[in-house]
Design a protein around this motif. Sequence first.
Motif, mmCIF file in Angstrom:
data_model
loop_
_atom_site.group_PDB
_atom_site.id
_atom_site.type_symbol
_atom_site.label_atom_id
_atom_site.label_comp_id
_atom_site.label_asym_id
_atom_site.label_seq_id
_atom_site.Cartn_x
_atom_site.Cartn_y
_atom_site.Cartn_z
ATOM 1 N N ILE A 1 0.839 -1.199 0.000
ATOM 2 C CA ILE A 1 0.000 0.000 0.000
ATOM 3 C C ILE A 1 0.873 1.249 0.000
ATOM 4 O O ILE A 1 0.651 2.177 -0.786
ATOM 5 C CB ILE A 1 -0.960 -0.006 1.213
ATOM 6 C CG1 ILE A 1 -2.024 -1.100 1.038
ATOM 7 C CG2 ILE A 1 -1.615 1.366 1.399
ATOM 8 C CD1 ILE A 1 -2.833 -1.388 2.276
ATOM 9 N N LEU A 2 1.866 1.264 0.874
ATOM 10 C CA LEU A 2 2.737 2.444 0.946
ATOM 11 C C LEU A 2 3.574 2.602 -0.322
ATOM 12 O O LEU A 2 3.833 3.732 -0.761
ATOM 13 C CB LEU A 2 3.600 2.386 2.196
ATOM 14 C CG LEU A 2 2.802 2.489 3.502
ATOM 15 C CD1 LEU A 2 3.706 2.310 4.706
ATOM 16 C CD2 LEU A 2 2.023 3.789 3.597
ATOM 17 N N TRP B 1 -3.407 1.599 -8.790
ATOM 18 C CA TRP B 1 -4.233 1.344 -7.608
ATOM 19 C C TRP B 1 -5.206 0.198 -7.835
ATOM 20 O O TRP B 1 -5.467 -0.609 -6.938
ATOM 21 C CB TRP B 1 -4.967 2.614 -7.174
ATOM 22 C CG TRP B 1 -4.045 3.483 -6.396
ATOM 23 C CD1 TRP B 1 -3.423 4.624 -6.823
ATOM 24 C CD2 TRP B 1 -3.579 3.241 -5.079
ATOM 25 N NE1 TRP B 1 -2.603 5.101 -5.836
ATOM 26 C CE2 TRP B 1 -2.673 4.272 -4.758
ATOM 27 C CE3 TRP B 1 -3.820 2.254 -4.132
ATOM 28 C CZ2 TRP B 1 -2.032 4.349 -3.532
ATOM 29 C CZ3 TRP B 1 -3.192 2.322 -2.917
ATOM 30 C CH2 TRP B 1 -2.307 3.360 -2.636
ATOM 31 N N GLY C 1 1.409 4.240 -2.796
ATOM 32 C CA GLY C 1 1.313 5.662 -2.443
ATOM 33 C C GLY C 1 2.549 6.427 -2.862
ATOM 34 O O GLY C 1 2.465 7.540 -3.396
ATOM 35 N N ALA C 2 3.711 5.827 -2.645
ATOM 36 C CA ALA C 2 4.967 6.474 -3.047
ATOM 37 C C ALA C 2 5.025 6.640 -4.564
ATOM 38 O O ALA C 2 5.473 7.686 -5.069
ATOM 39 C CB ALA C 2 6.158 5.667 -2.549
ATOM 40 N N ALA D 1 -0.668 11.282 -0.174
ATOM 41 C CA ALA D 1 -0.802 11.447 -1.629
ATOM 42 C C ALA D 1 -1.834 12.490 -2.005
ATOM 43 O O ALA D 1 -1.799 13.019 -3.112
ATOM 44 C CB ALA D 1 -1.153 10.100 -2.266
ATOM 45 N N ASN E 1 -3.076 1.940 7.083
ATOM 46 C CA ASN E 1 -2.077 2.211 6.045
ATOM 47 C C ASN E 1 -2.669 3.016 4.894
ATOM 48 O O ASN E 1 -2.032 3.941 4.378
ATOM 49 C CB ASN E 1 -1.474 0.904 5.518
ATOM 50 C CG ASN E 1 -0.534 0.269 6.509
ATOM 51 O OD1 ASN E 1 0.146 0.953 7.258
ATOM 52 N ND2 ASN E 1 -0.496 -1.048 6.527
ATOM 53 N N ARG F 1 -3.051 6.632 5.982
ATOM 54 C CA ARG F 1 -1.762 7.335 5.929
ATOM 55 C C ARG F 1 -1.406 7.707 4.500
ATOM 56 O O ARG F 1 -1.005 8.821 4.205
ATOM 57 C CB ARG F 1 -0.660 6.435 6.505
ATOM 58 C CG ARG F 1 -0.332 6.750 7.921
ATOM 59 C CD ARG F 1 0.881 5.948 8.395
ATOM 60 N NE ARG F 1 0.412 5.168 9.528
ATOM 61 C CZ ARG F 1 0.325 3.848 9.587
ATOM 62 N NH1 ARG F 1 0.713 3.114 8.608
ATOM 63 N NH2 ARG F 1 -0.135 3.268 10.658
ATOM 64 N N MET F 2 -1.552 6.733 3.606
ATOM 65 C CA MET F 2 -1.197 6.953 2.216
ATOM 66 C C MET F 2 -2.092 8.007 1.568
ATOM 67 O O MET F 2 -1.617 8.884 0.844
ATOM 68 C CB MET F 2 -1.284 5.628 1.452
ATOM 69 C CG MET F 2 -0.787 5.704 0.030
ATOM 70 S SD MET F 2 -1.910 6.502 -1.125
ATOM 71 C CE MET F 2 -3.420 5.645 -0.822
#
Length: 195
Positions: free
Chosen positions: A11-12, A43, A15-16, A161, A153, A156-157
Amino acid sequence: MPNSTKRGRRILAAGARTIGRGIVRTVTRSDAGAHWARVGGDWYETLGELKGAAMKLGQLASQYHDVLPPELSKQLARLQADAAPLPWERIREVLDGQWSAHQWQLIAEIEHAPLASASIGQVHVATLRDGRKVAVKVRYPGVAAAMDADINNLGRMLRMAGILPFDGDSLKAVLEEVRERMAEEMDYQREREHL
């Protein structure tokens, strides 16, 4: 399903990649539509493979087509209908871990191809020894255990983003709603009782 640490990394990482693509798009002034289509495709693949709360949040996000870029929303909307099933071997492992020998003896035949698949499980048609057809609804392994970590998670992402146009409190409310709906959907015993 991968364990929660691997799921969190995936997931992260998505996002990155989204943030990185946004920086490249800004620097190169590339086409916004193509950018959002690539982000949405990434995604779609990531959330579709993870299933569970991750996929459910993607399905929910696709409903915000009036505020998301259309190319992104279109890709996420594919999660509504394109839930790839787990192979029968994995489903059989789940059933073997939950069913007793007596329960298996009640089954004359079970179709290996699912009737339907979704974000948290899939349904197989079975024929009982007395000839009745029944639906066997199987929750994907690890979905319940990964739910809270996935939602945290993803939250956060999404904050990092900036994909969804929500402030912190609104996003928190959306994530809490997803958590509640997921808990309800995963309670197959409650669902059976309501039938």
